[in-house]
Design an enzyme around this catalytic site. Structure first.
Site, PDB file in Angstrom:
ATOM      1  N   SER A 122       0.837  -1.192   0.000  1.00 28.49           N
ATOM      2  CA  SER A 122       0.000   0.000   0.000  1.00 28.49           C
ATOM      3  C   SER A 122       0.878   1.251   0.000  1.00 28.49           C
ATOM      4  CB  SER A 122      -0.910  -0.003   1.236  1.00 28.49           C
ATOM      5  OG  SER A 122      -1.707   1.151   1.276  1.00 28.49           O
ATOM      6  N   GLY A 123       0.602   2.166  -0.919  1.00 25.10           N
ATOM      7  CA  GLY A 123       1.380   3.394  -1.041  1.00 25.10           C
ATOM      8  C   GLY A 123       2.551   3.296  -1.991  1.00 25.10           C
ATOM      9  N   THR A 127      -2.008   2.635  -8.192  1.00 21.92           N
ATOM     10  CA  THR A 127      -3.127   3.307  -8.846  1.00 21.92           C
ATOM     11  C   THR A 127      -2.648   4.264  -9.933  1.00 21.92           C
ATOM     12  OG1 THR A 127      -4.455   3.138  -6.831  1.00 21.92           O
ATOM     13  CG2 THR A 127      -5.130   4.776  -8.449  1.00 21.92           C
ATOM     14  N   ASN A 169      -1.171   5.828   2.894  1.00 19.87           N
ATOM     15  CA  ASN A 169      -1.424   6.284   1.535  1.00 19.87           C
ATOM     16  C   ASN A 169      -2.569   7.278   1.554  1.00 19.87           C
ATOM     17  OD1 ASN A 169      -1.609   6.607  -1.203  1.00 19.87           O
ATOM     18  ND2 ASN A 169      -2.111   4.476  -1.670  1.00 19.87           N
ATOM     19  N   SER A 172      -5.527   5.674  -1.147  1.00 15.23           N
ATOM     20  CA  SER A 172      -5.468   4.219  -1.094  1.00 15.23           C
ATOM     21  C   SER A 172      -6.728   3.612  -1.693  1.00 15.23           C
ATOM     22  CB  SER A 172      -5.318   3.758   0.363  1.00 15.23           C
ATOM     23  OG  SER A 172      -5.320   2.338   0.443  1.00 15.23           O
ATOM     24  N   SER A 173      -6.554   2.611  -2.559  1.00 16.09           N
ATOM     25  CA  SER A 173      -7.693   1.901  -3.138  1.00 16.09           C
ATOM     26  C   SER A 173      -8.276   0.975  -2.085  1.00 16.09           C
ATOM     27  CB  SER A 173      -7.257   1.096  -4.369  1.00 16.09           C
ATOM     28  OG  SER A 173      -6.777   1.939  -5.386  1.00 16.09           O
ATOM     29  N   GLY A 399      -2.906  -3.186  -2.107  1.00 23.08           N
ATOM     30  CA  GLY A 399      -1.603  -3.744  -1.787  1.00 23.08           C
ATOM     31  C   GLY A 399      -1.564  -4.371  -0.410  1.00 23.08           C
ATOM     32  N   GLU A 401      -1.053  -4.924   3.333  1.00 16.07           N
ATOM     33  CA  GLU A 401      -1.244  -3.959   4.408  1.00 16.07           C
ATOM     34  C   GLU A 401      -0.860  -4.585   5.749  1.00 16.07           C
ATOM     35  OE1 GLU A 401      -4.853  -1.213   2.556  1.00 16.07           O
ATOM     36  OE2 GLU A 401      -5.261  -2.557   4.247  1.00 16.07           O
TER      37      GLU A 401
END
Length: 1111
Positions: A122-123, A127, A169, A172-173, A399, A401
């Protein structure tokens, strides 16, 4: 050694591919030493020089720079278009170009479906990488429609509703998506989106430092006060579900622009205005529902009183449901036993759970509806040639986490990343080594970290972590504690599982993932897995007067957890099953995803985070090295250097590179493959029983060889076609000369004959004849005064053969060069102006445009009728640059914007979408009217001439060129007034009634369906201060509850009286009967409240519809 066709330098001593600018290695598989220190040092050195992309063979490593770099311009995209990957420095555009060429069969690639797998923590920038890949593909395919712009607008639209701010993030998605781009030939013809596991719990609870979904913050920052008033919104700090409160002033302006971009994206994709209004009204209702709190009574019952009751009434009007039924559903449950209804009252915790479950269910279904609507609008127009289509799948999923507190959502997210890691290992390591053994190729086997045992821990049946969770969820007395006890009992000896001694009421367990050990909190896991919603709530929402809410709750949930609406195309599958747990639905969706990816050729992009602080120019070596180890990139570097990643069969190789032998037919056997390889002079390959084994860079070398042959063939074809055309032209000239000589001969004979006749006449006139004696009397004849028509001269002989041959040559060359996939454009070009009659264009104008352009008894002076380009140029040539007009098109149904630029006149086609929006062809800006389009481009220049609009051209005579259109409209009674002079301003529309109302402020959206009741409910909310005790929240739902302020009359702005007349609240004794009634079916019953809306001028029928005769 320098290749003139390549921008990279190849050192023959160490065989390293280096960057020509800084002599750095750009492919880690080409390093002389493959130890961790050397690989990490190369990545650090490139990152410090703003070079964030590096290859590992055919795999791309991307390190998030946390800032915008100047390497994503259109010129950079053009550089990587249809070029071999190794000819340019590493870039994400190169991977996108490889996927596109593989899908359409360009260069050395055969046409097959592709997929781009973008993974990382994540981050790490997944995206943004996805958007760059889609953008490059859309710019490369060179389409002839607006579909490319619609697909590009899908990402910001889904980001608003599915992304949120987290600790790691800012964007973040909170869901996964798999975008499938469908191609026919070289052009994109459609797209489809599959969504996975939306994090619904974020709607009702956010940890400290995190935020809710972006769309809520966009609404408060971008809406004007009048719009907020119409939707029943106050200020963000007054809502429980927005614990972050008000936004800083610096972010408000940015988020306001983002909200306008979101509205433009919905318009451009094709969302109807009423759908957008219903969508925003439902979002406002969710926030109002979150402020409904419960008070415990002496009898252990709960009640909604005081200010909370007013919030409930506001939500009732925003959702379009009855007040009393919703009150009962939030405070009690009703079951039927032996024909008798039994109502059980909730405790305070149960009532809060019912409220939050309702909010989560509404938002989840709305999100699924958005995905379905997008799929409907960007789907291919027909499925007749579906088997010929190729796809490029782009996976953008959450991602890995690891937070301080990891819950059910993190468990599912990390399971998805484990599945992707297994897919990566299978394609990079397992399948490659199995191919060596089957084909008898001698190659050293590489050791790698296989995560198959960990997947068995999660997905094993009947004893697996997810299976035990489903089993415990089905037990009425199952709890989080008993679930963890079962896990400890079954997996205590598993090396990937670790028993954790949790505190009372918060059981925990730990799992050793490929990216590290993660400790999970089981608190609330079973409840989230059940995802239960009482049937009474679903029944109430199904009967809502808001059509969108009624529609989404009338659908079914498929076996993969997505919404299915039979009336909308683009749904996943009509197969719906009984209620399944969230874990079971997620497992099924992962199975379908892996099957789609396995059926295509994968391209991997591994994203890395340089630091945890999310700041640029900060490379933390320990963090990057840990990600390299966890993702298996160190082992990947070794196998890409020593292995054979490309393994085509003999037949596949001949089909792609048989042209190298320059023979009309090539046998698809081993000997032909060896001939091709000897011709190209490749080294380092191996041959097996049925396959060839190549290094990853061999394919680029073959592509360069084929590219040189293609260029040579083009040169030869140019000379051959020139020779053929010249020979035909000479023959035609000879025929022309012969015909010309024959015409001259005939003409000469005719002249000589005429001379003889004239000479004879002259002689007869000069010589007096001697009369002979009459022998008998002449007979009497009748007199005839009729005039004798002189003979018509024969037409001149034309050279039909010469003209026909030239036309044939021109048509042959144009048919070979032209490529058009849009059937509508093809018909328009083939038919020309005569393919659509003038009456058809006039009928389209009368049905769709007259009510927007005919006001104040005239058309605006920038509007013109059906005039040709020549007439348009004659009008604009005498005007200064920036002069413009809008005319009806000659060839197709629609409008054309003609502009005078500095050098010449330009014509831009105006598209009229199904949602009544206008946009220029191949642009990303939608407009609600032609006036707003003109005003926009008075400030923003048009492409490609960079000219802004200035003044309308106007008519060149007292009689306007749209008189035939006026006669058509008058004959049908659509307009009754006579023509008056056009407006002088050309763009300013006269003020309409209720012009200061909210729907006139931005986008001309309709009012909410129950707008009068919503205004009344908000007014009552602001009359009294909100009591602090009613806003107290339990620590389990919102730890920041004490920060939520109360509404006071001093802070609230008095509501405007402009708009609809005041109507009492729904459910009150003074309310009209129509507002209390509920529709008998799932369809919207607008008759009950249309009287109030019509009287207030909200839904007025256009004048042209009122005057039109009934069919």
């Amino acid at each position: 050694m320098v290749d003139p066709d390549c921008d990279e330098v190849v050192d023959p001593d160490c065989d390293e591919v280096v960057d020509p600018d800084c002599d750095e290695v750009v492919d880690l598989a080409k390093l002389t030493s493959l130890d961790e220190e050397h690989i990490l040092g190369t990545l650090r050195e490139r990152y410090n020089k703003q070079k964030i992309y590096t290859y590992i063979g055919d795999i791309l490593i991307s390190i998030n720079p946390y800032k915008l770099l100047p390497v994503y311009k259109n010129d950079d995209s053009d550089r990587y278009r249809e070029q071999p990957r190794t000819c340019l420095p590493p870039h994400i555009f190169a991977i996108a170009n490889s996927a596109y060429c593989g899908a359409v069969g360009e260069g050395s690639s055969s046409s097959e479906s592709q997929c781009v797998v973008i993974s990382g923590e994540s981050g790490a920038g997944k995206t943004e990488s996805t958007k760059l890949v889609v953008r490059h593909i859309m710019e490369t395919c060179k389409g002839h429609s607006q579909l490319e712009q619609q697909i590009l607008q899908v990402h910001p639209l889904l980001e608003a509703f599915g992304n949120a701010r987290t600790i790691k993030n800012d964007n973040s998605s909170r869901f996964g998506k798999f975008l499938q781009l469908r191609f026919l030939g070289r052009s994109v013809v459609g797209a489809k989106i599959n969504e996975y596991l939306l994090e619904k719990s974020r709607l009702v609870h956010q940890d400290s430092g995190e935020g809710n979904f972006h769309v809520f913050h966009y609404m408060f920052a971008g809406m004007q006060p009048e719009e907020k008033e119409s939707y029943g919104l106050t200020e963000p700090q007054f809502y429980r579900y927005l614990c972050s409160g008000d936004l800083p002033e610096g972010q408000k302006e940015t988020l306001s622009e983002t909200f306008q971009d979101l509205c433009n994206a919905m318009n451009l994709v094709g969302f109807q205005k009423q759908e957008q209004t219903d969508l925003l009204t439902i979002l406002a209702g969710i926030l109002s529902l979150g402020n409904v709190t419960f008070t415990e009574q002496d009898t252990s019952e709960v009640a909604i009183t005081g200010q909370a009751l007013k919030w409930l009434n506001t939500a009732v009007n925003q959702f379009g449901v009855g007040s009393e039924p919703l009150y009962n559903c939030l405070t009690s449950s009703c079951t039927t036993m032996r024909g008798e209804e039994i109502r059980k009252l909730y405790t305070r915790q149960q009532a809060e759970d019912a409220r939050d479950s309702m909010a989560k269910a509404i938002y989840a279904r709305i999100f699924s509806w958005i995905v379905l609507k997008i799929n409907q609008l960007v789907a291919p127009k027909s499925n007749e040639r579906l088997t010929e289509m190729r796809e490029i799948g782009i996976l953008d999923i959450f991602g890995f986490e690891k937070f301080e507190i990891n819950r059910f959502e993190q468990l599912c997210i990390n399971l998805a990343n484990e599945q992707l890691q297994f897919f990566f290992n299978k394609h990079v390591f397992q399948l490659e080594q199995e191919a060596y053994q089957q084909e008898g190729i001698e190659c050293d086997l590489f050791l790698y970290e296989d995560n198959k045992p960990l997947l068995d821990l999660f997905l094993g049946k009947p004893i697996g972590l997810m299976a035990l969770m489903d089993e415990e969820s089905r037990f009425p007395r199952g709890s989080d504690v008993t679930f963890v006890e079962k896990l400890n009992q079954n997996f205590s000896n598993n090396t990937n599982y670790e028993v954790v001694q949790g505190v009372k009421g918060d059981p925990k367990f730990a799992v050793k993932h490929y990216a590290g050990k993660v400790m999970y909190s089981a608190r609330g896991c079973l409840e989230k897995n059940r995802d239960s919603l009482h049937a009474d709530i679903g029944k109430i929402l199904t009967g809502s007067e808001v059509h969108l809410l009624c529609q989404v709750f009338g659908g079914k949930i498929s076996r993969t957890g997505t919404l299915h609406l039979p009336q909308l195309k683009g749904g996943e599958s009509p197969v719906v099953s009984s209620k399944k747990t969230v874990g079971a639905q997620f497992r099924q969706s992962l199975i379908v995803l892996i099957e789609k990816m396995a059926a295509s050729r994968p391209h991997f992009i591994r994203c890395l985070k340089p630091n945890e602080e999310k700041v640029p120019d900060n490379f933390q070596s320990d963090l990057v090295l840990e990600q390299l180890r966890n993702n298996g990139l160190l082992e990947t570097t070794r196998i890409r250097r020593g292995g054979f990643s490309w393994r085509p069969s003999f037949a596949e190789f001949i089909d792609q590179y048989g042209v190298v032998l320059r023979r009309p037919s090539v046998a698809r056997n081993k000997e032909s493959c060896l001939e091709i390889l000897n011709e190209v002079s490749l080294e380092g390959w191996k041959i097996g029983k049925d396959k060839l084994f190549f290094k990853y860079w061999h394919q680029d070398e073959l592509y360069k060889f084929v590219l040189r042959l293609s260029k040579a063939v083009v040169v030869l074809q140019t000379f051959v076609r020139r020779f053929i055309v010249c020979r035909k032209f000479k023959k035609l000239l000879e025929i022309q000369m012969m015909q010309r000589q024959e015409e001259l001969r005939i003409l000469k004979e005719e002249e000589e004959e005429e001379k003889k006749v004239e000479e004879q006449k002259r002689l007869e006139e000069t010589t007096v004849p001697i009369p002979k004696p009459r022998t008998k009397l002449p007979h009497a004849r009748e007199r005839n005064d009729m005039w004798v028509r002189p003979p018509v001269p024969a037409p001149r002989i034309h050279n039909d053969l010469f003209e026909g041959e030239l036309h044939k040559i021109a048509s042959d060359s144009s048919s070979k060069m032209a490529v058009c996939t849009d059937e509508s454009n093809l018909r328009a070009v083939a038919g020309g102006p005569s393919c659509i009659s003038q009456d058809e264009k006039f009928r389209w104008f009368a049905e769709t445009q007259v009510h927007t352009l005919w006001y104040s008894k005239a058309f605006p002076n920038w509007f013109h009728g059906i005039i040709s380009r020549r007439q348009t140029e004659n009008l604009l040539n005498v005007k200064p640059p920036g002069s413009f007009l809008i005319r009806m098109s000659e060839n197709v149904v629609g409008f054309v914007l003609s502009v005078k630029a500095a050098t010449r006149c330009y014509n831009h086609r105006i598209l009229h979408q199904l949602n009544e929006c206008y946009c220029l062809d191949k642009t990303a800006q939608a407009h609600d009217s032609l006036e707003s389009l003109i005003l926009y481009h008075k400030a923003v220049p048009l492409e490609p001439h960079k000219q802004c609009l200035t003044d309308p051209c106007g008519q060149n005579s007292l009689i306007p060129d749209y008189m035939n259109l006026l006669q058509f409209l008058n004959a049908r009674g659509l307009i009754t007034s006579k023509t008056s002079p056009p407006h002088s301003n050309g763009t300013t529309r006269p003020a309409e009634p209720d012009s200061c109302s909210p729907n006139m402020a931005h986008g001309r959206r309709p009012f909410p369906r129950l707008y009068p009741s919503i205004r009344k409910a908000v007014r009552e909310l602001t009359e009294e201060p909100l009591m602090d005790q009613t806003m107290e929240h339990t620590s389990s739902n919102n730890p920041n509850a004490s920060k939520v302020p109360a509404i006071s009359t001093g802070k609230s702005r008095p509501l405007s009286d402009v708009g609809s007349p005041q109507v009492p609240l729904r459910g009150s004794p003074q309310a009209p009967r129509g507002l209390l009634s509920r529709p008998k079916s799932t369809a919207v019953d607008e008759k009950s409240h249309k009287e109030h809306e019509t009287s207030s001028g909200i839904f007025r029928k256009p004048l042209w519809k009122q005057n039109s005769p009934r069919r």
